[in-house]
Design an enzyme around this catalytic site. Structure first.
Site, PDB file in Angstrom:
ATOM      1  N   GLU A  34       0.834  -1.206   0.000  1.00  0.00           N
ATOM      2  CA  GLU A  34       0.000   0.000   0.000  1.00  0.00           C
ATOM      3  C   GLU A  34       0.866   1.252   0.000  1.00  0.00           C
ATOM      4  O   GLU A  34       0.575   2.232  -0.696  1.00  0.00           O
ATOM      5  CB  GLU A  34      -0.922  -0.018   1.224  1.00  0.00           C
ATOM      6  CG  GLU A  34      -1.735   1.258   1.442  1.00  0.00           C
ATOM      7  CD  GLU A  34      -2.745   1.542   0.335  1.00  0.00           C
ATOM      8  OE1 GLU A  34      -3.334   2.634   0.343  1.00  0.00           O
ATOM      9  OE2 GLU A  34      -2.929   0.676  -0.550  1.00  0.00           O
ATOM     10  N   LYS A 113      25.383   5.096  23.708  1.00  0.00           N
ATOM     11  CA  LYS A 113      26.315   5.939  22.952  1.00  0.00           C
ATOM     12  C   LYS A 113      26.447   5.348  21.550  1.00  0.00           C
ATOM     13  O   LYS A 113      27.158   4.375  21.333  1.00  0.00           O
ATOM     14  CB  LYS A 113      27.677   6.004  23.635  1.00  0.00           C
ATOM     15  CG  LYS A 113      28.632   6.993  22.961  1.00  0.00           C
ATOM     16  CD  LYS A 113      29.960   7.074  23.685  1.00  0.00           C
ATOM     17  CE  LYS A 113      30.858   8.114  23.035  1.00  0.00           C
ATOM     18  NZ  LYS A 113      31.144   7.805  21.613  1.00  0.00           N
ATOM     19  N   ARG A 134      29.928  17.251  12.401  1.00  0.00           N
ATOM     20  CA  ARG A 134      30.500  17.896  13.583  1.00  0.00           C
ATOM     21  C   ARG A 134      31.814  18.596  13.245  1.00  0.00           C
ATOM     22  O   ARG A 134      32.101  19.681  13.738  1.00  0.00           O
ATOM     23  CB  ARG A 134      30.727  16.848  14.677  1.00  0.00           C
ATOM     24  CG  ARG A 134      31.343  17.424  15.943  1.00  0.00           C
ATOM     25  CD  ARG A 134      31.586  16.328  16.983  1.00  0.00           C
ATOM     26  NE  ARG A 134      32.236  16.896  18.144  1.00  0.00           N
ATOM     27  CZ  ARG A 134      33.546  17.107  18.247  1.00  0.00           C
ATOM     28  NH1 ARG A 134      34.342  16.796  17.249  1.00  0.00           N
ATOM     29  NH2 ARG A 134      34.059  17.634  19.337  1.00  0.00           N
TER      30      ARG A 134
END
Length: 670
Positions: A34, A113, A134
Site C-alpha cells: 500500500e 552511545k 560535527r
C-alpha cells in the site's frame, strides 16, 4: 489543477505520517504494497506537475546532482565532545564532582552511545534547511543534500509547538542489517568491504553524489537540542523531557533512553545495555550519562571542550591492534578447514585474545594479510574474534604469505573446494579424527541428544583411546571401559553410562539436528521432523520434496539430498537406530489444530511450571514460530518471572503479553 494540488498535498501528508509510524514509532501503519502504491501515485503526479512538488515530499529523498566538493559550515553553537569514564571508580568520581556542585541529588538521563557520525540539522519555521557534520566542533561540512535522503529525518516538523529556528543534534548510523547487506553487495561485485558500520555510515554520508547516500539505508537518532530561537521558547525543563519533545516533532529517539535516580540505577543501566549490546539494531560503544535538569546543566557549565554535566561510560574496546605471529588450520565437524590466526595476546572486548578466525582463503586474499603483519582484531559480545584489517604501514620486510593447505592437517586427505563456495573442506569424513571428534561432540550436545556429563574433553579422550569411532559407539560403552578415562572413577562412569542410556529416548527433531547435516539447525530440524513424521520418508525424499519444507531452500535441500545419498551416512543413521535410539511417533495434525500457525512468539524470564524447551516445542506443535527477540512482527510475548528488557520492548510496541498461566491456557486450547 486545484484537485491535483490537493491530492499531492494529501499524499505527501499521508506518506510522511506513515514514515513517522515506521521510523519513529517502529509500528508500520500500512503494508509495504500500500505504501508503494501511494508513493508511486505521488511520483506520477509530481512528474506531471513538478511545480506542485512540496519541499517535504518523501520523493525528494532520492538524491540530486553530485557536488564537486563539500562546503564548510560554521556551527551556530559549538558541537562539543564528551569526556569518558572507563570504570565504576571513574564514574563514582564524576558523580561526586556533580553532587558537590549541585544543591540536590541529581537525576541522570542515560542513553546508548551510538557509534556513528554526529550531525547538526537546522529547521526554519518547521522546514528542513541544512545539515552539517560535527567537524572540529566549530566548523563542519555541509551535507544538506545527503542528510535529506535519510528517511527517518523529517523534512517538515510535526505539530505546531516547535520554535521558529530549531537546531537538532544526533547521530547518523548504519543499522547492522543494512551494513551486512551493503557488504554482501560489495563482496558479490569484488569491491572493498567496509570494516564496521561506523565507517560505512561516515563513508556514505560523505559521498559527493547524494544518490549513493540514498542507496545506503542510513538511520538517525536525535540526542539533543542545539540552538533554539527565540531563546525564550518554552522547552522541557529536563533533558529527557526535551527528547520527548523532539520525538513529538517527528525525530527518532532511542527507545533505550532512561531516567536514573542514583548511582546504582545508572550502573545497572550500563550493565543491562552492555549485556544486550549485540541484540540492538545498531552499534554502540558505551552509554551517555547526562544530568537531566537543564538548570543544573547551566549551573555546572563546561570545561575545555566538554560539558561538566555529562560523560560517556565506555564499554571495553572491541577492536585493538596486535601482531599476527602465525596461522593454524582447524578442521570442523563438516570438514570445513578454517585458518586461525595466532596472535600476540591482546585485551579486547573484555577478554584476552590470542586466536582469531581468518574465515577462509578468500578472506585472507581480501585482507592481503601476511604472517608478521600488525592486524586489527575485533571481538563483539559472544562473536568469535576475527581479523578485520591490516595496518599496511607497519608491515615488516620479513612478512610471509599464508599458504592454504592442499591436504588435511589432521588426516592428510585431500582438501577440496566446491565451485561457488568460500569454504574448503577435508574429504576424509569420519576417517578424519578432527571431524569425528566434532561430530560426536555435536551429537551429544544439549540441543541434540543432550547426554548429561558428556563434555568436549570426555569425547576427545574417548576417541583418542579408540573407545568410540562413531556416534552409535557411545551406546555400547560400559562403565568399566569408561574408567580408562582420566579422572573417571567407577561412580562417575556408571552415572555417565546411565545418562547415555537416558539419551536414547529423544525426539525426531533432536535426532536430525544431532546428525550434523550442513546448515540444518534446530528450527530446520524441527520443520523436517514435523513434515516427514518418520525417518523412512525422510531418507527416501529427493530435493524437490525437501524444498517443500518451511525454511528449506535449494542449498539446504542439496545438502540433505547429498547426506542421505551417502552409504556411510545411512550406516551411521541405521546403527544409531539399532543401538536403541528412538522417539515418540509424530501424529498427523489437522490444519485446524494448528491454532498458532503463522504467529511469532517469544519466551522471556523464568518459567516455573513448564520447562522452556517443552514450552517452545508445544508452541511449535501448534504452528507457531518461536523467536529469540521481540520486534514489530512479534504476535505474543510470554513473560515469566524476572522478565527484563524484552518485556519492556513488547509493551512499547504494543505486543500482546501473557504470563505463564496464560501460556498454559493457550496450550490447553482454552
Amino acid at each position: 489543477m486545484h484537485a491535483i494540488q490537493e491530492e499531492i498535498k494529501q499524499l505527501t501528508s499521508v506518506l510522511n505520517e506513515h514514515n513517522y509510524r515506521y521510523y519513529v514509532d517502529d509500528a508500520p501503519s500500512v503494508p509495504d504494497a500500500e505504501y508503494d502504491r501511494l508513493i508511486n501515485r505521488l511520483k506520477q503526479l509530481e512528474a506531471e506537475n513538478p511545480e506542485l512538488c512540496l519541499p517535504d515530499s518523501p520523493t525528494q529523498r532520492v538524491g540530486g546532482v553530485a557536488l564537486a566538493k563539500f562546503n564548510q559550515i560554521t556551527h551556530l553553537k559549538p558541537m562539543l565532545s564528551l569526556d569518558n569514564v572507563f570504570s565504576e571508580d571513574e564514574f563514582d568520581a564524576f558523580y561526586k564532582r556533580i553532587s558537590d556542585k549541585t544543591s540536590e541529588t541529581p537525576t541522570f538521563c542515560c542513553e546508548p552511545k551510538l557509534d556513528g557520525l554526529a550531525v547538526s540539522i537546522l529547521y526554519r519555521d518547521g522546514v528542513y534547511e541544512r545539515a552539517a557534520t560535527r567537524g572540529d566542533g566549530s566548523v563542519g561540512e555541509d551535507i544538506t543534500e545527503n542528510v535529506r535522503t535519510i528517511r527517518s529525518i523529517p523534512l517538515k516538523l510535526r505539530g505546531s509547538d516547535f520554535p521558529p529556528l530549531l537546531e537538532v543534534r544526533g547521530e547518523v548510523i548504519m543499522p547492522k542489517k543494512a551494513f551486512d547487506s551493503l557488504n554482501d553487495r560489495a563482496r558479490a561485485k569484488g569491491e572493498k568491504l567496509f570494516v564496521n558500520p561506523r565507517n560505512a555510515a561516515a563513508g556514505s554520508l560523505r559521498q559527493l553524489d547524494s544518490k549513493i547516500t540514498a542507496s545506503r539505508a542510513l538511520g538517525f537518532y536525535a540526542y539533543a537540542l542545539g540552538v533554539v530561537e527565540p531563546e525564550s521558547w518554552p522547552l522541557g525543563k529536563g533533558h529527557h523531557e526535551q527528547l520527548m519533545q523532539l520525538k513529538s516533532w517527528g525525530f527518532p529517539v532511542s527507545s533505550e533512553v532512561k531516567l536514573c535516580g542514583d548511582v546504582k540505577t545508572v550502573l545497572d543501566y550500563y550493565a543491562d545495555i552492555l549485556e544486550r549490546r549485540e541484540a540492538l539494531d545498531y552499534e554502540i560503544d558505551g552509554v551517555v550519562i547526562k544530568v537531566d535538569s537543564i538548570e543544573h546543566q547551566l549551573q555546572l557549565g563546561f570545561v575545555a571542550k566538554a560539558p561538566r554535566w555529562a560523560t560517556a561510560f565506555k564499554f571495553p574496546a572491541q577492536e585493538e591492534m596486535t601482531l599476527l605471529e602465525g596461522v593454524d588450520f582447524q578442521v570442523g565437524r563438516t570438514g570445513a578447514v578454517t585458518p586461525v590466526a595466532r596472535l600476540k595476546p591482546v585485551f579486547v572486548g573484555g577478554v584476552t585474545v590470542s586466536n582469531a578466525t581468518l574465515h577462509n582463503a578468500d578472506e585472507i586474499a581480501r585482507l592481503g594479510v601476511k604472517v608478521g603483519d600488525t592486524v586489527i582484531v575485533r571481538r563483539a559480545g559472544d562473536v568469535i574474534p576475527q581479523v578485520v584489517a591490516i595496518v599496511a604501514e607497519k608491515r615488516p620486510v620479513s612478512a610471509n604469505d599464508i599458504l592454504f593447505p592442499q591436504t588435511c592437517p589432521v588426516c592428510d586427505s585431500m582438501v577440496e573446494r566446491t565451485e561457488g563456495e568460500a569454504v574448503a573442506r577435508c574429504t576424509g569424513g569420519l576417517f578424519c579424527e578432527a571431524q569425528r571428534k566434532e561430530a560426536i561432540k555435536h551429537f551429544a550436545s544439549r540441543k541434540a541428544l543432550n547426554v548429561d556429563g558428556m563434555g568436549d574433553k570426555v569425547v576427545e579422550q574417548l576417541i583418542d583411546k579408540e573407545l568410540v569411532a562413531s556416534p552409535a559407539d557411545l551406546f555400547r560403552l560400559t562403565a568399566s571401559a569408561m574408567t580408562m578415562l582420566d579422572r573417571m572413577g567407577m561412580k562417575s562412569a556408571t552415572k555417565l553410562v546411565a545418562a547415555i542410556e537416558d539419551a536414547k529416548q529423544t525426539t525426531f527433531a533432536r535426532f536430525l539436528y544431532g546428525l550434523g547435516i550442513r546448515e540444518v539447525g534446530e528450527a530446520t530440524a524441527a520443520n523436517l521432523a514435523n513434515y516427514f513424521k518418520n525417518l523412512d520418508k525422510l531418507k527416501s525424499a529427493d530435493a524437490d520434496e525437501f524444498i517443500k519444507v518451511d525454511d528449506v531452500g535449494a542449498i539446504v535441500a542439496q545438502h540433505l539430498t547429498y547426506f542421505f545419498a551417502q552409504p556411510h551416512n545411512l550406516e551411521v543413521v541405521d546403527n544409531l537406530v539399532q543401538a536403541g535410539v528412538h522417539w515418540p511417533e509424530i501424529e498427523e495434525v489437522a490444519e485446524e489444530a494448528l491454532s498458532l500457525k503463522g504467529q511469532t512468539w517469544v519466551l522471556t524470564g523464568t518459567l516455573t511450571k513448564l520447562n522452556r524447551n517443552d514450552a517452545k516445542a508445544q508452541l511449535q506443535a501448534l504452528g507457531a514460530k518461536v523467536a529469540g527477540s521481540v520486534s514489530k512482527n512479534t504476535d505474543c510475548l510470554v513473560a515469566g518471572e524476572a522478565a527484563g528488557s524484552k518485556l519492556t520492548k513488547a509493551q512499547d510496541l504494543g505486543v500482546k503479553v501473557l504470563d505463564e498461566d496464560g501460556l498454559l491456557a493457550v496450550l490447553a486450547g482454552e
